[in-house]
Design an enzyme around this catalytic site. Structure first.
Site, PDB file in Angstrom:
ATOM      1  N   HIS A  78      -2.151  -2.398   6.824  1.00  0.00           N
ATOM      2  CA  HIS A  78      -1.977  -0.957   6.643  1.00  0.00           C
ATOM      3  C   HIS A  78      -1.065  -0.403   7.729  1.00  0.00           C
ATOM      4  CE1 HIS A  78      -4.709   0.682   9.820  1.00  0.00           C
ATOM      5  NE2 HIS A  78      -5.370  -0.446   9.621  1.00  0.00           N
ATOM      6  N   ASP A  90      -3.477   0.523  15.999  1.00  0.00           N
ATOM      7  CA  ASP A  90      -4.101   0.653  14.678  1.00  0.00           C
ATOM      8  C   ASP A  90      -3.271  -0.070  13.624  1.00  0.00           C
ATOM      9  OD1 ASP A  90      -5.657   1.339  12.535  1.00  0.00           O
ATOM     10  OD2 ASP A  90      -5.548   3.477  12.859  1.00  0.00           O
ATOM     11  N   GLU A 124      -5.508   3.228   5.292  1.00  0.00           N
ATOM     12  CA  GLU A 124      -6.442   2.189   5.763  1.00  0.00           C
ATOM     13  C   GLU A 124      -6.811   1.189   4.675  1.00  0.00           C
ATOM     14  OE1 GLU A 124      -7.683   2.088   9.071  1.00  0.00           O
ATOM     15  OE2 GLU A 124      -6.233   3.661   9.437  1.00  0.00           O
ATOM     16  N   GLU A 125      -5.859   0.659   3.989  1.00  0.00           N
ATOM     17  CA  GLU A 125      -6.034  -0.294   2.902  1.00  0.00           C
ATOM     18  C   GLU A 125      -6.624   0.365   1.690  1.00  0.00           C
ATOM     19  OE1 GLU A 125      -6.105  -2.320   6.691  1.00  0.00           O
ATOM     20  OE2 GLU A 125      -7.889  -1.411   5.923  1.00  0.00           O
TER      21      GLU A 125
END
Length: 125
Positions: A78, A90, A124-125
């Site tokens: 992501h 992240d 986030e996927e």
């Protein structure tokens, strides 16, 4: 270049939009068949009902592409971040790895029997 800043729909929207275009352009420059998958997650609707999330897809066709014997491998990460993340922490490293693998396969004109689909996921996927 791409992943050192916060990448969030709740952050700098202009940066986020430019990033999405740049990542798609990167897949195109590499030589991948490229697409964008749009979707409307409820997280975005509460901020702006017209905003969409976008998964960015690049395809390196295998020699068996389009046949029943083709097997597909998906490599993904992501590219967005949570609002407080500085960026690379992240999954910036995962996204950079996806781009690097795509570049290496294309630069070496790899002849693979399996199709590889590279996906940079939003939200986030």
């Amino acid at each position: 270049k791409y992943f050192s800043h916060i990448r969030s729909y709740r952050g700098d929207r202009n940066h986020y939009r430019k990033l999405k275009r740049s990542l798609k352009d990167e897949f195109l420059q590499i030589g991948l068949t490229t697409a964008t998958q749009s979707f409307w997650p409820k997280e975005l609707r509460k901020y702006n009902p017209r905003d969409k999330a976008h998964n960015i897809i690049g395809i390196w066709p295998g020699t068996r592409r389009g046949t029943p014997s083709d097997q597909i491998i998906i490599i993904g990460a992501h590219y967005d971040t949570v609002r407080s993340s500085p960026g690379v922490d992240d999954n910036g490293s995962g996204s950079a790895a996806v781009l690097e693998m795509a570049k290496l396969i294309a630069q070496n004109n790899c002849k693979l029997d399996k199709t590889i689909i590279f996906v940079l996921f939003d939200m986030e996927e």
